[in-house]
Every structure is written in structure tokens, then in C-alpha cells.
Design a protein around this motif. Structure first.
Motif, mmCIF file in Angstrom:
data_model
loop_
_atom_site.group_PDB
_atom_site.id
_atom_site.type_symbol
_atom_site.label_atom_id
_atom_site.label_comp_id
_atom_site.label_asym_id
_atom_site.label_seq_id
_atom_site.Cartn_x
_atom_site.Cartn_y
_atom_site.Cartn_z
ATOM 1 N N LEU A 292 0.126 8.633 6.148
ATOM 2 C CA LEU A 292 0.014 7.350 6.828
ATOM 3 C C LEU A 292 -1.439 6.894 6.912
ATOM 4 N N ARG A 293 -2.369 7.842 7.030
ATOM 5 C CA ARG A 293 -3.795 7.494 7.084
ATOM 6 C C ARG A 293 -4.220 6.832 5.767
ATOM 7 N N GLU A 294 -3.847 7.430 4.647
ATOM 8 C CA GLU A 294 -4.186 6.870 3.332
ATOM 9 C C GLU A 294 -3.542 5.503 3.142
ATOM 10 N N ILE A 295 -2.302 5.374 3.554
ATOM 11 C CA ILE A 295 -1.597 4.095 3.430
ATOM 12 C C ILE A 295 -2.282 3.042 4.288
ATOM 13 N N GLY A 296 -2.654 3.402 5.497
ATOM 14 C CA GLY A 296 -3.363 2.468 6.371
ATOM 15 C C GLY A 296 -4.692 2.025 5.772
ATOM 16 N N ALA B 65 0.833 -1.207 0.000
ATOM 17 C CA ALA B 65 0.000 0.000 0.000
ATOM 18 C C ALA B 65 0.868 1.257 0.000
ATOM 19 N N ALA B 66 1.958 1.222 0.743
ATOM 20 C CA ALA B 66 2.858 2.376 0.798
ATOM 21 C C ALA B 66 3.513 2.607 -0.558
ATOM 22 N N ALA B 67 4.005 1.539 -1.180
ATOM 23 C CA ALA B 67 4.634 1.685 -2.499
ATOM 24 C C ALA B 67 3.637 2.256 -3.495
ATOM 25 N N ASP B 68 2.422 1.754 -3.469
ATOM 26 C CA ASP B 68 1.383 2.251 -4.373
ATOM 27 C C ASP B 68 1.072 3.724 -4.088
ATOM 28 N N PRO C 136 -4.157 3.620 10.877
ATOM 29 C CA PRO C 136 -2.912 4.393 10.700
ATOM 30 C C PRO C 136 -1.937 4.215 11.870
ATOM 31 N N SER C 137 -2.476 4.009 13.072
ATOM 32 C CA SER C 137 -1.596 3.808 14.225
ATOM 33 C C SER C 137 -0.778 2.530 14.076
ATOM 34 N N LEU C 138 -1.340 1.525 13.395
ATOM 35 C CA LEU C 138 -0.604 0.285 13.168
ATOM 36 C C LEU C 138 0.539 0.511 12.176
ATOM 37 N N VAL C 139 0.315 1.362 11.189
ATOM 38 C CA VAL C 139 1.379 1.703 10.238
ATOM 39 C C VAL C 139 2.542 2.328 11.009
ATOM 40 N N SER C 140 2.215 3.254 11.896
ATOM 41 C CA SER C 140 3.248 3.901 12.717
ATOM 42 C C SER C 140 3.938 2.901 13.630
ATOM 43 N N ARG C 141 3.177 1.981 14.195
ATOM 44 C CA ARG C 141 3.754 0.993 15.102
ATOM 45 C C ARG C 141 4.739 0.086 14.358
ATOM 46 N N TYR C 142 4.410 -0.295 13.134
ATOM 47 C CA TYR C 142 5.279 -1.181 12.363
ATOM 48 C C TYR C 142 6.521 -0.465 11.842
#
Length: 191
Positions: free
Chosen positions: A45-49, A30-33, A56-62
Motif C-alpha cells: 500500500l505504501r508503494e501504491i500510495g 497506481a494499484a493496477a500498475d 498510504p493511509s489514504l489508500v487504506s481509507r479509500y
């Protein structure tokens, strides 16, 4: 009197467990896209999540920061699309066939759009050196491997930019034949 255990009690699902590697992979895709479509500055990060189907908090956690996620996504795309493990014989033809199918376009677009942001630009420079140019230098071997790697990188990047945004029609066959010959000459160490 002894009570019988409820058979349904054992069949109840426990808390849903997340597959960490699958989740991480979905976030990287999702991030690459997102970085490819929106560029580094506009990607959030919200859009990527949302694209990955996670909070989005999980994206930040990872991944911590957006910059760290960009770096990991770029490396992920590079590893998924590596062509430098291919045989040297016929390499030019193989690459020329991939170009019209838009193979590896995310790599080029992510790198080009990163140039507009100082933080992303530094990441793109470092990642391209460590994960693209140096492996290509090692794969090509002497003589003048660095110069040949830079020539190949410039040629492929130029074709990808042309194909993705500057030339909406299919690339002419004579251009693809020229690309194949030129790439093969670089691989073979011929001027």
C-alpha cells in the motif's frame, strides 16, 4: 469610524479540497500498475500510495484492505479495456491488431501473478468469472457460449503471456492471422 474589509482576506485560498473521484482513479491506476509490475504478494500500500501521490493511509481509507484494492483495481482495468461491446463482425482482426500493441496486458499479468497468492487467486477467479467470462458468454450468445468464452479467454491469455514474457520478438504475421481467424471462428460459433 468604520474599518474597511481587507480585500486580500477574501482572496485567501481555503483548505485544499480533494477531488474524491480523481484521487480514487489515481489510486486504482497506481494499484493496477503496481500489481502488474510486482505481483500481488510483493505489492504494498505504501508503494501504491507513492505512485498515486497520496499517503498510504489514504489508500487504506479509500479501499480498506490490499485484497479489496486488488479487486477494485482488477475490475477497473477490465472496465477500461473491455472489448466485448465491439461488433462481432471483424472482431478477430481487431483483437489480433491489439495484441502486438500490448493492449490489455495488465489484465492477464494481474490474473497470472494473482495465482501465486491464495487470497488474490480467489479474487481473480471470482472477478474473471463475473466480469470477464459471464459478459463474454452474454456477448457471444448460443450455441455453447460458455465453452466458446472459455476457448477465447484461454487463447487470448496464452497470447498475452507469450507476448509479455516468453517471446521477446514481434509475433509473426502468420501467427496473428491464425489468431484472427481462430477468434472469429469462436465468435461466429464455428468449430
Amino acid at each position: 469610524m468604520e474599518l474597511e474589509a481587507d480585500p486580500k482576506a477574501d482572496a485567501r485560498p481555503g483548505p485544499k479540497r480533494r477531488n474524491l473521484e480523481q484521487t480514487r482513479g489515481r489510486i486504482l491506476e497506481a494499484a493496477a500498475d503496481t500489481f502488474t509490475r510486482s505481483g500481488y504478494a510483493k505489492a504494498g500500500l505504501r508503494e501504491i500510495g507513492e505512485r498515486a501521490g497520496v499517503a498510504p493511509s489514504l489508500v487504506s481509507r479509500y479501499f480498506g484492505t490490499k485484497a479489496a484494492l486488488f479487486e477494485e483495481a482488477l475490475i477497473h482495468v477490465l472496465r477500461a479495456n473491455s472489448v466485448f461491446t465491439w461488433q462481432k463482425q471483424g472482431f478477430g482482426e481487431a483483437m489480433a491488431r491489439l495484441i502486438p500493441r500490448r493492449a490489455n496486458i495488465n489484465i492477464t499479468v494481474m490474473l497470472v501473478t494473482a495465482l501465486a497468492d491464495p487470497e488474490a487467486k480467489e479474487i481473480a477467479r471470482r472477478v474473471s468469472r463475473e466480469h470477464m467470462i459471464q459478459p463474454l458468454v452474454d456477448w457471444l450468445g448460443p450455441p455453447h457460449a460458455l465453452e466458446r468464452a472459455m476457448d477465447m479467454f484461454a487463447l487470448l491469455t496464452g497470447f498475452a503471456v507469450q507476448m509479455d514474457g516468453l517471446y521477446p520478438a514481434p509475433i509473426p504475421d502468420h501467427s496473428l492471422r491464425w489468431l484472427a481467424r481462430t477468434l472469429q471462428a469462436i465468435v461466429d460459433g464455428k468449430d
